[in-house]
Design an enzyme around this catalytic site. Structure first.
Site, PDB file in Angstrom:
ATOM      1  N   SER A  87       0.845  -1.208   0.000  1.00 41.01           N
ATOM      2  CA  SER A  87       0.000   0.000   0.000  1.00 41.01           C
ATOM      3  C   SER A  87       0.875   1.253   0.000  1.00 41.01           C
ATOM      4  O   SER A  87       1.577   1.510  -0.974  1.00 41.01           O
ATOM      5  CB  SER A  87      -0.947  -0.032   1.192  1.00 41.01           C
ATOM      6  OG  SER A  87      -1.897   1.014   1.104  1.00 41.01           O
ATOM      7  N   HIS A 193      -8.925   1.278   0.271  1.00 46.98           N
ATOM      8  CA  HIS A 193      -8.805   0.278  -0.798  1.00 46.98           C
ATOM      9  C   HIS A 193     -10.168  -0.330  -1.137  1.00 46.98           C
ATOM     10  O   HIS A 193     -10.325  -1.549  -1.206  1.00 46.98           O
ATOM     11  CB  HIS A 193      -7.806  -0.818  -0.414  1.00 46.98           C
ATOM     12  CG  HIS A 193      -6.399  -0.320  -0.284  1.00 46.98           C
ATOM     13  ND1 HIS A 193      -5.664   0.112  -1.365  1.00 46.98           N
ATOM     14  CD2 HIS A 193      -5.602  -0.142   0.802  1.00 46.98           C
ATOM     15  CE1 HIS A 193      -4.462   0.506  -0.951  1.00 46.98           C
ATOM     16  NE2 HIS A 193      -4.408   0.384   0.356  1.00 46.98           N
TER      17      HIS A 193
END
Length: 770
Positions: A87, A193
């Site tokens: 990420s 996300h």
């Protein structure tokens, strides 16, 4: 071969980077300047407990991981074969691969953190024991379709993301599955996300498109595809990453499948090392040879295609080359004619008279229009300013007043309308409205009449400033019939006025406000302006209005390039705001202007709005050089978390009273009794949470007054509404006489921007066809 792995959010901890900052003083100084605060203090001491907030966590991790990587390469001289980041860590991987500079990466991470930090109402949870396919099956079969899979951390550790109520609902469902070992909700504020960050994704896409990228020197594994990046997909992947699942399991499987591979985690903790062990144990390598790296042939083919298309465009535009643009040629001709303007340029209102009477007069005399910022002003002061403006401007020179929606005291709107009608103020800027109010309808009605041909004419013009389509639709519609009927019944309008109201839209024009100072819906101009323009066209057809409702652009306009972009997108006029606050004419203190003069584009932040504190509304404010946004957000966080001041721990109470308020809660509440209605005080005394809200809101009103009055000893608590346009303007003015705000005048700035926009577009056109 060797792969360096960079961890993401969740790996942060107080004290990270100890002994590291001293080794890279230049980069640390650069980070401090970009962020507007000390990164060393945040990571090592975290005095205000901000490290856990996304907008601070992400820059902190990026800086520490980057410095750790640089230290590692200095000590070993090793350049890894692959890099991968989980990420946020992907930005460190790209920095290591030389995709962008340390500073560019930090700018991107800062923006990403700010956008993700705005996400509220969402939640995430880790499901341990099921595979990704099994988790998806449970979501599909148990009516949990609003939940997305955010992270594939290992074959049997899956993170889900969605609305908090759905995440809470999913707990019982997953815990009833026999193979689930644990269902662990994560301490996050948003559904990261997932599809619920699409708004942040769109805004980030507009931001990242302006950033430079370089050719990759190391293979970087993408979170989105679990394969190496293409050179041309760097920006696209980072945009997609915000809403797409993190394919960490397949990323590691792919790397293991390349052959004998050593992995090293570069960062705080060993989170990824633990995931690596589980993936090695539970999954097979991906051994296919396909890779997604660009070949030289692909690059050449792409360049050939682009070149062919460019040639076609040049051939078309060369035949239709327009005349040279000038500052006066921008905007809608009828708009300029109706308002008596030379340039399609307005200055927007800033409350408490920061958009001063002097500013309005300057603009009117220069062939443009300014709005007096009457929000928060007393009626007597408003009346005095109207008299000044009307005395200074001659007939035909334009001016207007801001008309701010008063949610808590609607009777104030009627009092202001009485004043507008008394002095025949013909133009208002209606802002912060959720919909139409009776006072707006009455103002509109009193300016309606028919000409000899029977056409409805509007003497009292409303320019509605808005950023939401549903509000635009309300202003593009005739006055609500129920309001008209009630005003007629109360004898506040006549029967003829009621009839005329049904033939015209409430607004004469719409100002579409994007990324601005003060109240903002965080709109992106590139998306918002076209959407509102299409809506305008539809509403014109639906109601068959004879006169066009023009659409202007506001927010983010501080340079000729920004103004040019607005006009190219179809804006009929533009409105500037933040840049005018740092001028001679602005009615705010010199100490505020000194701060604003130093602002860069990253030096603003969202904070709770004092007037709508309980609703969680946000305003964009100055961040550099002040503590207000951090303290304001802390107060709202406490208000959301607790039901009374008494529930706060002693340390927090002392911090707020001594550092923030510099007064006791009790003394503030006593002061509130002097100007709140008795009913409001009675409600507060019987409702501890309401009492807490009133006391906390005092800080917002006080911080505004501190800035207006220039209480320099309390400068850190200044509340100054400001957008990033001022930062862009400051950068544009560097090295010129107007770098100093004492040489900035609103009319000269306006002319400079309009002339610069014309020069910019003329030059760009020449470059395109040349």
């Amino acid at each position: 071969m060797i792969t360096y792995m960079f961890p993401g959010q969740g790996s942060q901890q107080k004290g990270m980077g100890k002994g590291l900052f001293e080794e890279f003083p230049d980069l640390v100084q650069s980070a401090d300047q970009l962020l507007g605060y000390s990164i060393r203090e945040l990571c090592l001491e975290d005095p205000e407990d901000k490290l856990g907030f996304t907008q601070f966590t992400q820059p902190a991790l990026y800086v520490v991981n980057s410095l750790l990587y640089l230290k590692k390469t200095q000590e070993t001289g090793i350049v890894p074969d692959y890099v991968a980041g989980h990420s946020l860590g992907e930005y460190n991987a790209l920095f290591a691969a030389n995709a962008f500079s340390f500073e560019t990466g930090l700018k991107l991470v800062k923006k990403r953190g700010e956008l993700m930090g705005k996400a509220h109402g969402g939640g995430m949870a880790a499901v341990i024991g099921l595979t990704g396919e099994q988790v998806r099956e449970v979501l599909d079969t148990e009516g949990l379709g609003q939940i997305d899979i955010a992270n594939y951390n290992s074959p049997t550790q899956i993170v889900i993301s969605g609305p908090k109520v759905e995440i809470d609902k999913a707990k019982l469902v997953f815990e009833s599955q026999k193979d689930v070992k644990m269902y662990a909700p994560l301490n996050v504020s948003g559904a990261f996300h997932s599809r619920y960050l699409e708004h942040a994704q769109r805004e980030f896409e507009a931001y990242i498109n302006e950033m430079p990228v370089q050719r990759l020197e190391i293979a970087v594994i993408s979170n989105v595809s679990a394969r190496p990046y293409r050179q041309t997909s760097i920006k696209t992947n980072l945009v997609k990453q915000i809403t797409h699942s993190v394919q960490w399991t397949d990323s590691i499987r792919y790397l293991i499948g390349r052959g004998e591979m050593t992995f090293e985690e570069i960062g705080t903790g060993k989170t990824l090392t633990g995931m690596l062990k589980r993936i090695r144990t539970e999954a097979e390598p991906i051994t296919g040879t396909e890779e997604m790296e660009e070949t030289d042939q692909e690059v050449e083919e792409a360049e050939e295609i682009v070149g062919t298309q460019a040639a076609e465009v040049i051939e078309i535009v060369a035949v239709h080359k327009p005349a040279e643009l000038s500052a006066a040629s921008f905007g809608n001709k009828d708009f300029k004619k109706e308002y008596g303007l030379t340039y399609a340029y307005l200055t927007g209102a800033m409350y408490h008279g920061v958009a001063s009477k002097e500013m309005v007069v300057k603009m009117g005399k220069a062939g443009m229009m300014g709005f007096l910022g009457i929000g928060g002003m007393k009626l007597a002061a408003i009346e005095s300013d109207i008299q000044f403006i009307q005395r200074e401007l001659s007939a035909g020179q334009a001016y207007g007043l801001n008309f701010l929606h008063n949610l808590n005291h609607p009777e104030m709107e009627h009092q202001i309308v009485d004043l507008l009608l008394k002095y025949k103020v013909r133009t208002i800027e209606a802002s912060a409205f959720f919909g139409i109010t009776p006072a707006l309808v009455r103002y509109k009605a009193k300016g309606l009449r028919r000409d000899r041909q029977g056409n409805v004419l509007t003497d009292n013009r409303i320019i509605a400033k808005l950023s939401r389509p549903e509000v635009a639709e309300a202003f593009l519609s005739p006055a609500p019939k129920r309001m008209v009927d009630k005003l007629l019944e109360e004898n506040k309008i006549t029967a003829d006025e009621a009839d005329l109201l049904s033939h015209v839209p409430m607004a004469n024009d719409l100002t579409v406000e994007a990324d601005s100072g003060g109240h903002t819906d965080r709109g992106v101009a590139y998306a918002l302006l076209p959407a509102i323009t299409v809506l305008r066209d539809d509403m014109m057809k639906k109601h068959r209005y004879p006169a066009l409702v023009r659409v202007g652009a506001a927010g983010g306009i501080g340079t000729p390039q920004a103004a040019a972009a607005a006009f190219v997108m179809g804006a009929d006029y533009i409105v500037t705001g933040s840049i005018n606050q740092c001028t001679v004419e602005a009615n705010t203190h010199d100490s505020v202007k000194d701060l604003l003069q130093q602002v860069n584009v990253q030096d603003t932040e969202l904070a709770p709005a004092g007037d709508m504190f309980e609703f969680g509304a946000k305003v964009q404010v100055l961040k550099k050089g002040v503590f207000f946004p951090a303290r304001a957000n802390k107060l709202y966080h406490l208000y959301s978390q607790y039901n009374s001041i008494d529930e706060l721990d002693d340390k927090t109470k002392v911090q707020i009273q001594e550092k923030y308020f510099k007064r006791s809660f009790a003394s503030i509440f006593e002061e509130l009794k002097s100007y709140y209605p008795p009913g409001e005080i009675e409600k507060a005394e019987s409702n501890p949470k309401h009492k807490m809200a009133l006391i906390f809101k005092w800080y917002f009103a006080n911080s505004t007054q501190l800035a207006l009055n220039g209480n320099v000893e309390s400068k850190v608590d200044y509340q100054v509404h400001c957008g990033p346009a001022l930062g862009a303007f400051n950068q544009w003015m560097k090295g010129t006489e107007q770098e100093n705000w004492r040489n900035r005048h609103v009319d000269e700035i306006a002319q400079k921007i309009m002339q610069g926009a014309a020069e910019f577009l003329n030059k760009r056109f020449t470059e395109m066809v040349g």
